[in-house]
Design an enzyme around this catalytic site. Structure first.
Site, PDB file in Angstrom:
ATOM      1  N   GLU A  21       9.515  81.764  -8.152  1.00  0.00           N
ATOM      2  CA  GLU A  21       8.555  81.977  -7.067  1.00  0.00           C
ATOM      3  C   GLU A  21       9.213  82.714  -5.900  1.00  0.00           C
ATOM      4  O   GLU A  21       8.586  83.552  -5.241  1.00  0.00           O
ATOM      5  CB  GLU A  21       7.994  80.638  -6.584  1.00  0.00           C
ATOM      6  CG  GLU A  21       7.156  79.904  -7.611  1.00  0.00           C
ATOM      7  CD  GLU A  21       6.580  78.614  -7.064  1.00  0.00           C
ATOM      8  OE1 GLU A  21       5.366  78.596  -6.786  1.00  0.00           O
ATOM      9  OE2 GLU A  21       7.347  77.630  -6.908  1.00  0.00           O
ATOM     10  N   ASN A 174       9.960  57.387  42.549  1.00  0.00           N
ATOM     11  CA  ASN A 174       9.035  57.480  41.420  1.00  0.00           C
ATOM     12  C   ASN A 174       8.104  58.675  41.547  1.00  0.00           C
ATOM     13  O   ASN A 174       7.857  59.182  42.648  1.00  0.00           O
ATOM     14  CB  ASN A 174       8.181  56.212  41.307  1.00  0.00           C
ATOM     15  CG  ASN A 174       8.938  55.059  40.697  1.00  0.00           C
ATOM     16  OD1 ASN A 174       9.302  54.116  41.404  1.00  0.00           O
ATOM     17  ND2 ASN A 174       9.195  55.107  39.407  1.00  0.00           N
ATOM     18  N   ARG A 201      21.373  57.624  31.082  1.00  0.00           N
ATOM     19  CA  ARG A 201      20.581  56.397  30.983  1.00  0.00           C
ATOM     20  C   ARG A 201      21.245  55.410  30.033  1.00  0.00           C
ATOM     21  O   ARG A 201      21.613  55.747  28.908  1.00  0.00           O
ATOM     22  CB  ARG A 201      19.173  56.723  30.488  1.00  0.00           C
ATOM     23  CG  ARG A 201      18.310  55.515  30.108  1.00  0.00           C
ATOM     24  CD  ARG A 201      17.897  54.697  31.332  1.00  0.00           C
ATOM     25  NE  ARG A 201      17.184  53.499  30.936  1.00  0.00           N
ATOM     26  CZ  ARG A 201      15.858  53.415  30.808  1.00  0.00           C
ATOM     27  NH1 ARG A 201      15.111  54.485  31.008  1.00  0.00           N
ATOM     28  NH2 ARG A 201      15.286  52.282  30.485  1.00  0.00           N
ATOM     29  N   ARG A 210      18.351  52.092  36.603  1.00  0.00           N
ATOM     30  CA  ARG A 210      18.465  53.175  35.631  1.00  0.00           C
ATOM     31  C   ARG A 210      18.561  54.516  36.346  1.00  0.00           C
ATOM     32  O   ARG A 210      17.967  54.702  37.417  1.00  0.00           O
ATOM     33  CB  ARG A 210      17.274  53.159  34.675  1.00  0.00           C
ATOM     34  CG  ARG A 210      15.940  53.397  35.346  1.00  0.00           C
ATOM     35  CD  ARG A 210      14.817  52.632  34.699  1.00  0.00           C
ATOM     36  NE  ARG A 210      14.832  51.224  35.078  1.00  0.00           N
ATOM     37  CZ  ARG A 210      13.863  50.376  34.786  1.00  0.00           C
ATOM     38  NH1 ARG A 210      12.811  50.775  34.109  1.00  0.00           N
ATOM     39  NH2 ARG A 210      13.942  49.123  35.151  1.00  0.00           N
ATOM     40  N   ASP A 213      14.120  57.107  34.157  1.00  0.00           N
ATOM     41  CA  ASP A 213      13.171  56.390  33.303  1.00  0.00           C
ATOM     42  C   ASP A 213      11.947  57.276  33.125  1.00  0.00           C
ATOM     43  O   ASP A 213      11.280  57.632  34.106  1.00  0.00           O
ATOM     44  CB  ASP A 213      12.787  55.067  33.957  1.00  0.00           C
ATOM     45  CG  ASP A 213      11.952  54.191  33.035  1.00  0.00           C
ATOM     46  OD1 ASP A 213      12.043  54.378  31.817  1.00  0.00           O
ATOM     47  OD2 ASP A 213      11.221  53.318  33.543  1.00  0.00           O
ATOM     48  N   ASP A 215       8.340  57.530  30.989  1.00  0.00           N
ATOM     49  CA  ASP A 215       7.397  56.781  30.155  1.00  0.00           C
ATOM     50  C   ASP A 215       6.135  57.596  29.915  1.00  0.00           C
ATOM     51  O   ASP A 215       5.644  58.295  30.816  1.00  0.00           O
ATOM     52  CB  ASP A 215       7.005  55.462  30.825  1.00  0.00           C
ATOM     53  CG  ASP A 215       8.138  54.456  30.842  1.00  0.00           C
ATOM     54  OD1 ASP A 215       8.828  54.334  29.817  1.00  0.00           O
ATOM     55  OD2 ASP A 215       8.337  53.804  31.884  1.00  0.00           O
ATOM     56  N   ARG A 239       0.412  48.547  38.455  1.00  0.00           N
ATOM     57  CA  ARG A 239       1.715  48.994  38.941  1.00  0.00           C
ATOM     58  C   ARG A 239       1.539  50.096  39.986  1.00  0.00           C
ATOM     59  O   ARG A 239       1.127  51.213  39.667  1.00  0.00           O
ATOM     60  CB  ARG A 239       2.574  49.486  37.775  1.00  0.00           C
ATOM     61  CG  ARG A 239       2.816  48.386  36.743  1.00  0.00           C
ATOM     62  CD  ARG A 239       3.731  48.816  35.632  1.00  0.00           C
ATOM     63  NE  ARG A 239       3.908  47.746  34.655  1.00  0.00           N
ATOM     64  CZ  ARG A 239       4.734  47.810  33.617  1.00  0.00           C
ATOM     65  NH1 ARG A 239       5.460  48.905  33.425  1.00  0.00           N
ATOM     66  NH2 ARG A 239       4.835  46.799  32.780  1.00  0.00           N
TER      67      ARG A 239
END
Length: 276
Positions: A21, A174, A201, A210, A213, A215, A239
């Protein structure tokens, strides 16, 4: 979503498990459905505002001729990804690779593989409370921007928040990121872990300090629960350090389980709990 449809594009190429092939080659047929918004092109009659299906056909032809794969699954996967990266107006592609001359010693018409791939809108949470916090967060955004499979669309302000979880430690910086990606949730998680690891980390203490981070908060309307990944992110509605930056960049996005917008969730949270 509007569609541009290509049917039975014939390409002579050299894909297959068996040596003959790869040496002799055979005909492959491609069916493609390109999901895109054709309204601007249709109302303006401007080719520059359209996805040129002639270019798509030539692109697929060249791609299948230049690369050699054992499996048509690999042909389909790589072709779909290449299409999405090459033609920015295409949001999703359904791609079928048909192989009518496959070496099967039984009567058959053809064998084929059909896949659906596309861009997915994702919202991430990011935080740091060790070292140069801003540099870690900025570095994460830079790493995502450098990945062709990620399109960073919006980044929130970085905000200072108190630590969550009861472990004594420094305050966090954050934020939230809105982006589009070709990665599956599992692949994206692996990508985020690599970025975290690049920033030193270490996962030694639950809720502990940390350097970085990252998520996955939301992955479109995806709902999943595995040992490694929960989407939407568990308890994100309670949160502050998640909701405040996320509400800044995505106030009208709806939580797929709670049925509420991020903006309303942040307002409700702020009304009942005094923010740190």
């Amino acid at each position: 979503m509007d569609q541009i449809i290509i049917e039975n594009l014939k390409v002579f190429a050299y894909h297959g498990v068996y040596p003959e092939e790869n040496e002799k080659g055979q005909n492959f047929y491609i069916n493609a459905i390109l999901e895109t918004d054709t309204r601007n092109a249709g109302t303006s009659d401007d080719l520059d505002l359209s996805t040129n299906y002639g270019e798509v056909c030539m692109f697929l032809n060249n791609l299948l001729k230049e690369q050699t794969y054992k499996l048509i699954e690999a042909v389909a996967e790589n072709a779909a990804e290449a299409l999405l990266l090459r033609f920015p107006l295409v949001r999703r592609v359904t791609l079928e690779i048909r192989k009518p001359e496959a070496p099967i010693e039984l009567p058959f018409e053809s064998v084929s593989v059909k896949i659906v791939r596309g861009w997915h809108k994702v919202h991430l949470s990011c935080g740091s409370n060790m070292g140069d916090k801003k540099a870690h967060l900025d570095g994460a955004v830079k790493a995502l921007r450098a990945d062709v499979k990620c399109h960073v669309m919006r980044v929130s302000d970085w905000i200072v928040t108190a630590p969550y979880g009861g472990v004594e430690q420094d305050d966090f910086l954050n934020g939230a990121i809105e982006m589009e990606t070709l990665y599956t949730p599992e692949m994206l998680l692996e990508k985020l872990h690599k970025i975290e690891n690049a920033h030193g980390r270490e996962r030694t203490e639950h809720w502990g300090p940390r350097t970085l981070d990252l998520d996955i908060l939301l992955y479109e309307d995806c709902i999943m629960y595995t040992d490694n990944l929960i989407i939407p992110h568990a308890d994100m509605q309670n949160r502050y350090f998640v909701l405040k930056p996320l509400a800044q960049i995505a106030p009208y996005v709806i939580h797929p389980l709670l049925g509420q917008s991020i903006g309303r969730m942040y307002e409700a949270f702020s009304e009942t709990i005094e923010a740190p």
